[in-house]
Design a protein around this motif. Sequence first.
Motif, PDB file in Angstrom:
ATOM      1  N   THR A 165     -39.445  71.794  46.341  1.00 10.98           N
ATOM      2  CA  THR A 165     -39.299  72.634  45.146  1.00 10.98           C
ATOM      3  C   THR A 165     -40.688  73.073  44.673  1.00 10.98           C
ATOM      4  O   THR A 165     -41.653  72.321  44.812  1.00 10.98           O
ATOM      5  N   GLU A 166     -40.767  74.257  44.154  1.00  7.79           N
ATOM      6  CA  GLU A 166     -42.056  74.751  43.650  1.00  7.79           C
ATOM      7  C   GLU A 166     -42.060  74.795  42.125  1.00  7.79           C
ATOM      8  O   GLU A 166     -43.089  74.606  41.494  1.00  7.79           O
ATOM      9  N   VAL A 167     -40.888  75.053  41.567  1.00 10.51           N
ATOM     10  CA  VAL A 167     -40.774  75.126  40.104  1.00 10.51           C
ATOM     11  C   VAL A 167     -39.877  73.984  39.643  1.00 10.51           C
ATOM     12  O   VAL A 167     -38.809  73.759  40.213  1.00 10.51           O
ATOM     13  N   ILE A 168     -40.348  73.261  38.628  1.00 10.72           N
ATOM     14  CA  ILE A 168     -39.576  72.130  38.091  1.00 10.72           C
ATOM     15  C   ILE A 168     -39.380  72.361  36.591  1.00 10.72           C
ATOM     16  O   ILE A 168     -40.345  72.617  35.867  1.00 10.72           O
ATOM     17  N   VAL A 169     -38.141  72.275  36.143  1.00  9.32           N
ATOM     18  CA  VAL A 169     -37.847  72.378  34.708  1.00  9.32           C
ATOM     19  C   VAL A 169     -37.458  70.974  34.264  1.00  9.32           C
ATOM     20  O   VAL A 169     -36.425  70.452  34.676  1.00  9.32           O
ATOM     21  N   HIS A 170     -38.317  70.371  33.470  1.00  4.82           N
ATOM     22  CA  HIS A 170     -38.148  68.947  33.144  1.00  4.82           C
ATOM     23  C   HIS A 170     -37.506  68.800  31.770  1.00  4.82           C
ATOM     24  O   HIS A 170     -38.172  68.939  30.740  1.00  4.82           O
ATOM     25  N   ALA A 206     -35.843  81.348  49.128  1.00  4.41           N
ATOM     26  CA  ALA A 206     -36.697  80.774  48.083  1.00  4.41           C
ATOM     27  C   ALA A 206     -36.336  79.313  47.873  1.00  4.41           C
ATOM     28  O   ALA A 206     -35.184  78.917  48.059  1.00  4.41           O
ATOM     29  N   SER A 207     -37.343  78.505  47.497  1.00  3.20           N
ATOM     30  CA  SER A 207     -37.070  77.078  47.286  1.00  3.20           C
ATOM     31  C   SER A 207     -36.263  76.896  46.003  1.00  3.20           C
ATOM     32  O   SER A 207     -36.370  77.695  45.061  1.00  3.20           O
ATOM     33  N   PRO A 208     -35.445  75.833  45.955  1.00  7.95           N
ATOM     34  CA  PRO A 208     -34.647  75.632  44.735  1.00  7.95           C
ATOM     35  C   PRO A 208     -35.533  75.246  43.560  1.00  7.95           C
ATOM     36  O   PRO A 208     -36.604  74.660  43.731  1.00  7.95           O
ATOM     37  N   ILE A 209     -35.067  75.569  42.368  1.00  7.37           N
ATOM     38  CA  ILE A 209     -35.728  75.105  41.144  1.00  7.37           C
ATOM     39  C   ILE A 209     -35.119  73.756  40.794  1.00  7.37           C
ATOM     40  O   ILE A 209     -33.892  73.617  40.740  1.00  7.37           O
ATOM     41  N   LEU A 210     -35.976  72.758  40.624  1.00  9.67           N
ATOM     42  CA  LEU A 210     -35.471  71.433  40.256  1.00  9.67           C
ATOM     43  C   LEU A 210     -35.292  71.377  38.737  1.00  9.67           C
ATOM     44  O   LEU A 210     -36.223  71.702  37.982  1.00  9.67           O
ATOM     45  N   VAL A 211     -34.103  70.982  38.294  1.00 10.20           N
ATOM     46  CA  VAL A 211     -33.854  70.815  36.860  1.00 10.20           C
ATOM     47  C   VAL A 211     -33.564  69.340  36.615  1.00 10.20           C
ATOM     48  O   VAL A 211     -32.502  68.840  36.985  1.00 10.20           O
ATOM     49  N   THR A 212     -34.525  68.641  36.013  1.00  7.71           N
ATOM     50  CA  THR A 212     -34.227  67.263  35.598  1.00  7.71           C
ATOM     51  C   THR A 212     -33.442  67.367  34.293  1.00  7.71           C
ATOM     52  O   THR A 212     -33.664  68.294  33.510  1.00  7.71           O
ATOM     53  N   GLY A 213     -32.506  66.463  34.090  1.00  7.76           N
ATOM     54  CA  GLY A 213     -31.683  66.581  32.882  1.00  7.76           C
ATOM     55  C   GLY A 213     -30.680  67.723  32.981  1.00  7.76           C
ATOM     56  O   GLY A 213     -30.131  68.157  31.966  1.00  7.76           O
ATOM     57  N   GLY A 214     -30.427  68.187  34.195  1.00  7.32           N
ATOM     58  CA  GLY A 214     -29.516  69.326  34.393  1.00  7.32           C
ATOM     59  C   GLY A 214     -28.073  69.008  34.040  1.00  7.32           C
ATOM     60  O   GLY A 214     -27.254  69.917  33.931  1.00  7.32           O
ATOM     61  N   THR A 215     -27.778  67.723  33.827  1.00 13.52           N
ATOM     62  CA  THR A 215     -26.406  67.336  33.435  1.00 13.52           C
ATOM     63  C   THR A 215     -26.265  67.184  31.917  1.00 13.52           C
ATOM     64  O   THR A 215     -25.179  66.901  31.430  1.00 13.52           O
ATOM     65  N   VAL A 218     -42.278  73.059  33.952  1.00 12.17           N
ATOM     66  CA  VAL A 218     -41.888  73.532  32.610  1.00 12.17           C
ATOM     67  C   VAL A 218     -41.275  72.353  31.871  1.00 12.17           C
ATOM     68  O   VAL A 218     -40.382  71.676  32.389  1.00 12.17           O
ATOM     69  N   TYR A 219     -41.746  72.114  30.641  1.00 15.87           N
ATOM     70  CA  TYR A 219     -41.300  70.928  29.909  1.00 15.87           C
ATOM     71  C   TYR A 219     -40.746  71.307  28.542  1.00 15.87           C
ATOM     72  O   TYR A 219     -41.286  72.179  27.863  1.00 15.87           O
ATOM     73  N   ILE A 220     -39.679  70.604  28.146  1.00 15.34           N
ATOM     74  CA  ILE A 220     -39.145  70.791  26.784  1.00 15.34           C
ATOM     75  C   ILE A 220     -39.595  69.609  25.925  1.00 15.34           C
ATOM     76  O   ILE A 220     -39.322  68.461  26.234  1.00 15.34           O
ATOM     77  N   SER A 221     -40.302  69.941  24.856  1.00 14.70           N
ATOM     78  CA  SER A 221     -40.709  68.906  23.909  1.00 14.70           C
ATOM     79  C   SER A 221     -40.093  69.237  22.550  1.00 14.70           C
ATOM     80  O   SER A 221     -39.206  70.074  22.451  1.00 14.70           O
ATOM     81  N   VAL A 222     -40.571  68.549  21.538  1.00 21.45           N
ATOM     82  CA  VAL A 222     -39.940  68.681  20.231  1.00 21.45           C
ATOM     83  C   VAL A 222     -40.960  69.156  19.191  1.00 21.45           C
ATOM     84  O   VAL A 222     -42.123  68.731  19.208  1.00 21.45           O
ATOM     85  N   ALA A 223     -40.525  70.050  18.301  1.00 21.81           N
ATOM     86  CA  ALA A 223     -41.410  70.545  17.244  1.00 21.81           C
ATOM     87  C   ALA A 223     -41.892  69.364  16.406  1.00 21.81           C
ATOM     88  O   ALA A 223     -41.099  68.489  16.056  1.00 21.81           O
ATOM     89  N   GLY A 224     -43.176  69.336  16.120  1.00 24.49           N
ATOM     90  CA  GLY A 224     -43.739  68.256  15.310  1.00 24.49           C
ATOM     91  C   GLY A 224     -44.238  67.081  16.132  1.00 24.49           C
ATOM     92  O   GLY A 224     -44.747  66.113  15.564  1.00 24.49           O
ATOM     93  N   ALA A 225     -44.139  67.174  17.458  1.00 28.20           N
ATOM     94  CA  ALA A 225     -44.583  66.046  18.303  1.00 28.20           C
ATOM     95  C   ALA A 225     -46.028  65.651  17.961  1.00 28.20           C
ATOM     96  O   ALA A 225     -46.381  64.469  18.000  1.00 28.20           O
ATOM     97  N   ASP A 226     -46.842  66.627  17.614  1.00 28.84           N
ATOM     98  CA  ASP A 226     -48.258  66.363  17.321  1.00 28.84           C
ATOM     99  C   ASP A 226     -48.516  66.150  15.829  1.00 28.84           C
ATOM    100  O   ASP A 226     -49.650  65.960  15.422  1.00 28.84           O
ATOM    101  N   ARG A 227     -47.461  66.194  15.006  1.00 30.14           N
ATOM    102  CA  ARG A 227     -47.679  66.090  13.555  1.00 30.14           C
ATOM    103  C   ARG A 227     -47.016  64.868  12.934  1.00 30.14           C
ATOM    104  O   ARG A 227     -47.177  64.635  11.742  1.00 30.14           O
ATOM    105  N   ILE A 228     -46.246  64.118  13.729  1.00 30.64           N
ATOM    106  CA  ILE A 228     -45.589  62.927  13.170  1.00 30.64           C
ATOM    107  C   ILE A 228     -46.447  61.717  13.558  1.00 30.64           C
ATOM    108  O   ILE A 228     -46.482  61.351  14.737  1.00 30.64           O
TER     109      ILE A 228
END
Length: 266
Positions: free
Chosen positions: A63-68, A2-11, A96-106
Amino acid sequence: MASPILVTGGTGTLGRLVVPRLRDAGCEVRVLSRRSHEGAEGVEVATGDLATGEGIQTAVEGTEVIVHLAGTSKGDEVKARHLVRAASRAGARHLVYISVAGADRIPVVSGIDRAMFGYFASKLAAEKTIADSGLPWTTLRATQFHDGILLTVRQLSRLPVLLVPAGWRFQPVDAAEVAARLVELALGAPAGLVPDLGGPRVYEMAALVRSYLRARGKRRPILPVWLPGKAARAFRAGANLAPDRAVGRRTWEDFLAERVSAPSGS
Ligand SMILES: NC(=O)c1ccc[n+]([C@@H]2O[C@H](COP(=O)([O-])OP(=O)(O)OC[C@H]3O[C@@H](n4cnc5c(N)ncnc54)[C@H](OP(=O)(O)O)[C@@H]3O)[C@@H](O)[C@H]2O)c1
């Protein structure tokens, strides 16, 4: 294989919790970092800079799956653009992306808003870039991590009088719980914007500061300060919170008890 999953910010704080969970799930992992690092069993490192785009095409190839997860206080929209461009060329099948609660309300409207809350605007712009990319995607918004709150209260408590924004509240969440949810999402089908992940309780910022001081055995006066601008007002109205999604389990008190102790002799 299987191809590796790329994790940006993995450090980073979150990434260091995501990578071993992906390994435990049997995935090969590729971590993107601006600096070269030693790899480990099942973990390779790709060097690249999302702010400039340098090295990113090579990092995403195969890579097929990227976790950003890579992010800083400024410019996450630029990082997302560089990633999306490279991922589209490489034919990635899930971002797949991690954002922050309230991004659309501030509302980040004025110069003052931008100076204090530009982070929220850049997370929202990054979300849009990903949603409009044509790539299959999943975005999770989380409230502030315990670690981030700890950093803030530590910085505030260096001053003899603690200036704490009046009326602000936070809902700290454990980064390990966010990591576990992200792994679940990365291993699943693209789901678009999923329900927020918030910590178990909402606290006045002054209460977070006081509990930190208590844990350190310190006493300091706390002075509430009124911050101007629409974004600060939205914060006072709780736009950064996700009370309906208080699904995190580890509390701020549990985190503090484990991470912060009074200096000996105090
Ligand atoms: N902290 C919070 O309370 C919170 C809440 C909700 C969402 N989030 C989001 O969660 C994500 C992770 O946060 P964190 O607290 O784990 O961050 P962190 O500990 O500060 O780590 C930041 C990560 O981003 C990478 N990075 C930064 N600039 C980069 C660039 N130009 N190119 C490539 N990589 C870059 C760093 O990698 P190298 O230094 O190795 O290059 C590092 O791994 C961020 O997107 C943040 O916005 C955080």
